[in-house]
Write a protein that holds these residues in place. Sequence first.
Motif, mmCIF file in Angstrom:
data_model
loop_
_atom_site.group_PDB
_atom_site.id
_atom_site.type_symbol
_atom_site.label_atom_id
_atom_site.label_comp_id
_atom_site.label_asym_id
_atom_site.label_seq_id
_atom_site.Cartn_x
_atom_site.Cartn_y
_atom_site.Cartn_z
ATOM 1 N N UNK A 27 0.842 -1.188 0.000
ATOM 2 C CA UNK A 27 0.000 0.000 0.000
ATOM 3 C C UNK A 27 0.888 1.251 0.000
ATOM 4 N N UNK A 28 0.483 2.180 -0.747
ATOM 5 C CA UNK A 28 1.207 3.455 -0.887
ATOM 6 C C UNK A 28 0.985 4.328 0.351
ATOM 7 N N UNK A 29 1.990 5.122 0.694
ATOM 8 C CA UNK A 29 1.840 6.034 1.826
ATOM 9 C C UNK A 29 1.395 7.406 1.337
ATOM 10 N N UNK A 30 0.941 8.215 2.257
ATOM 11 C CA UNK A 30 0.462 9.572 1.987
ATOM 12 C C UNK A 30 1.556 10.396 1.301
ATOM 13 N N UNK A 46 -1.210 5.458 5.486
ATOM 14 C CA UNK A 46 -1.531 4.933 4.163
ATOM 15 C C UNK A 46 -2.400 5.893 3.355
ATOM 16 N N UNK A 47 -2.129 5.974 2.063
ATOM 17 C CA UNK A 47 -2.942 6.800 1.166
ATOM 18 C C UNK A 47 -4.286 6.113 0.955
ATOM 19 N N UNK A 48 -5.358 6.876 1.076
ATOM 20 C CA UNK A 48 -6.701 6.336 0.911
ATOM 21 C C UNK A 48 -7.566 7.185 -0.016
ATOM 22 N N UNK A 49 -7.089 8.391 -0.350
ATOM 23 C CA UNK A 49 -7.889 9.334 -1.123
ATOM 24 C C UNK A 49 -6.999 10.030 -2.153
ATOM 25 N N UNK A 50 -7.511 10.178 -3.373
ATOM 26 C CA UNK A 50 -6.822 10.992 -4.378
ATOM 27 C C UNK A 50 -7.466 12.363 -4.359
ATOM 28 N N UNK A 51 -6.636 13.401 -4.205
ATOM 29 C CA UNK A 51 -7.148 14.768 -4.246
ATOM 30 C C UNK A 51 -6.691 15.416 -5.545
ATOM 31 N N UNK A 52 -7.632 16.088 -6.175
ATOM 32 C CA UNK A 52 -7.375 16.822 -7.409
ATOM 33 C C UNK A 52 -7.338 18.297 -7.026
ATOM 34 N N UNK A 53 -6.141 18.877 -7.077
ATOM 35 C CA UNK A 53 -5.912 20.240 -6.604
ATOM 36 C C UNK A 53 -5.623 21.142 -7.808
ATOM 37 N N UNK A 54 -6.507 22.104 -8.113
ATOM 38 C CA UNK A 54 -6.344 22.924 -9.309
ATOM 39 C C UNK A 54 -5.032 23.715 -9.370
ATOM 40 N N UNK A 55 -4.513 24.158 -8.236
ATOM 41 C CA UNK A 55 -3.314 24.995 -8.219
ATOM 42 C C UNK A 55 -2.041 24.216 -7.908
ATOM 43 N N UNK A 56 -2.132 22.874 -7.808
ATOM 44 C CA UNK A 56 -0.982 22.040 -7.457
ATOM 45 C C UNK A 56 -1.166 20.673 -8.105
ATOM 46 N N UNK A 109 -6.459 9.884 4.981
ATOM 47 C CA UNK A 109 -7.777 10.460 5.251
ATOM 48 C C UNK A 109 -7.686 11.799 5.975
ATOM 49 N N UNK A 110 -6.750 11.939 6.881
ATOM 50 C CA UNK A 110 -6.606 13.202 7.612
ATOM 51 C C UNK A 110 -6.256 14.365 6.703
ATOM 52 N N UNK A 111 -5.268 14.164 5.845
ATOM 53 C CA UNK A 111 -4.897 15.233 4.915
ATOM 54 C C UNK A 111 -6.014 15.482 3.895
ATOM 55 N N UNK A 112 -6.729 14.447 3.499
ATOM 56 C CA UNK A 112 -7.833 14.620 2.547
ATOM 57 C C UNK A 112 -8.918 15.508 3.130
ATOM 58 N N UNK A 121 -10.400 0.102 -3.443
ATOM 59 C CA UNK A 121 -9.878 -0.920 -2.548
ATOM 60 C C UNK A 121 -9.522 -0.430 -1.157
ATOM 61 N N UNK A 122 -9.840 0.837 -0.835
ATOM 62 C CA UNK A 122 -9.517 1.357 0.488
ATOM 63 C C UNK A 122 -10.756 1.531 1.355
#
Length: 54
Positions: free
Chosen positions: A1-4, A12-22, A29-32, A48-49
């Motif tokens: 599993x990939x890390x944040x 562990x990474x659980x969410x993909x965030x799409x950031x317009x300026x980055x 989950x916390x950072x998401x 799968x998460x």
Amino acid sequence: METCAEDGCEDPAAVRVYVPWDEDRDVCTGHARVLAQKDGVVAEPLEGTGDDWR
């Protein structure tokens, strides 16, 4: 599993965030929760998460 993708985070990474300026990135989950509160950011659970990231 990939890390944040956030610096210094080993959760562990659980969410993909799409950031317009980055870059889009896979985060825990916390950072998401923080990133998804900003205008224009879209958060999508990684496959799968489970769906308990909210």
